[in-house]
Enzyme design. Structure first.
Site, short mmCIF file in Angstrom:
data_model
loop_
_atom_site.label_atom_id
_atom_site.label_comp_id
_atom_site.label_asym_id
_atom_site.label_seq_id
_atom_site.Cartn_x
_atom_site.Cartn_y
_atom_site.Cartn_z
N ASP A 201 5.02 0.94 0.65
CA ASP A 201 5.69 0.09 -0.20
C ASP A 201 5.19 0.74 -1.74
O ASP A 201 3.99 1.47 -1.59
CB ASP A 201 5.50 -1.03 0.49
CG ASP A 201 4.04 -1.74 0.36
OD1 ASP A 201 3.47 -1.19 -0.10
OD2 ASP A 201 4.29 -3.06 0.08
N LYS B 197 11.65 3.39 6.11
CA LYS B 197 9.84 2.61 6.09
C LYS B 197 10.34 0.80 6.78
O LYS B 197 9.34 0.53 7.09
CB LYS B 197 9.66 1.98 4.55
CG LYS B 197 8.14 0.64 4.34
CD LYS B 197 9.21 0.34 3.30
CE LYS B 197 8.09 -1.42 3.59
NZ LYS B 197 8.95 -2.26 2.24
#
Length: 207
Positions: free
Chosen positions: A139, A121
């Protein structure tokens, strides 16, 4: 309406609400972005933006960062949580950037993800926002919205990322992931969510 039309309508609503969304984390370079994203793990962007001006006033390049001790870094970033682990990762990756990359942040997923404290991420955010490479960082906000909007049934963020990439044009990924973050915070929170007041959920539930 079929799923393709749903996706088009969702994109239209997001474009109307957030036509030019800025990345939530304040930064001035790929390096300061990388550090900010690393600090945001299990911490709010607001808190990170309160802490990074203090940290970057002392060190905004890898060369300046390694002049600090891990303990000094930890003291400054303590409010972000996991400060001991994050401080060591920041010092270690700064040293690697100097010794292996001439002090520059590498612009490939593989190289970024090899750095201490940098997962997929974090690498995706840096690739999309620092280097304008199509990526879709997922997220908890985006994972939640994708499920609520029936865009993914993924049990984890990796599957959700794959599903979203298949459904939205690559040229929209970088803007879309930020739009979804802002939308999730403002209209579609995890707790106390009222679908009737949500511009997207209210429309989906009427269909």
């Amino acid at each position: 309406m079929n799923k393709k039309n749903n996706i088009k309508k969702i994109q239209q609503i997001l474009d109307e609400l957030y036509p030019a969304p800025a990345i939530p984390l304040q930064h001035t370079s790929p390096y300061t972005l990388l550090i900010s994203v690393l600090l945001s793990a299990q911490c709010t962007d607001r808190r990170v933006n309160q802490i990074t001006p203090i940290l970057f006033s002392r060190a905004k390049t890898p060369y300046e960062m390694i002049q600090l001790s891990v303990e000094e870094i930890q003291d400054m970033i303590r409010p972000c949580g996991l400060s001991q682990r994050k401080a060591k990762a920041i010092w270690d990756l700064s040293h690697i950037l100097i010794t292996e990359y001439g002090g520059e942040v590498p612009c490939s997923f593989e190289e970024l993800e090899s750095l201490p404290g940098v997962g997929h991420k974090t690498a995706s955010v840096v690739m999309s926002q620092a280097f304008d490479c199509p990526a879709f960082p997922v997220d908890t906000h985006i994972h939640r919205l994708a499920k609520r909007w029936h865009l993914s049934s993924g049990k984890n963020v990796e599957q959700t990322e794959r599903d979203l990439k298949k459904q939205f044009p690559k040229k929209q990924w970088n803007r879309l992931h930020i739009q979804m973050i802002y939308f999730g915070r403002e209209y579609c929170p995890a707790r106390g969510h009222d679908p009737t007041l949500c511009p997207i959920c209210s429309w989906l539930t009427k269909k």
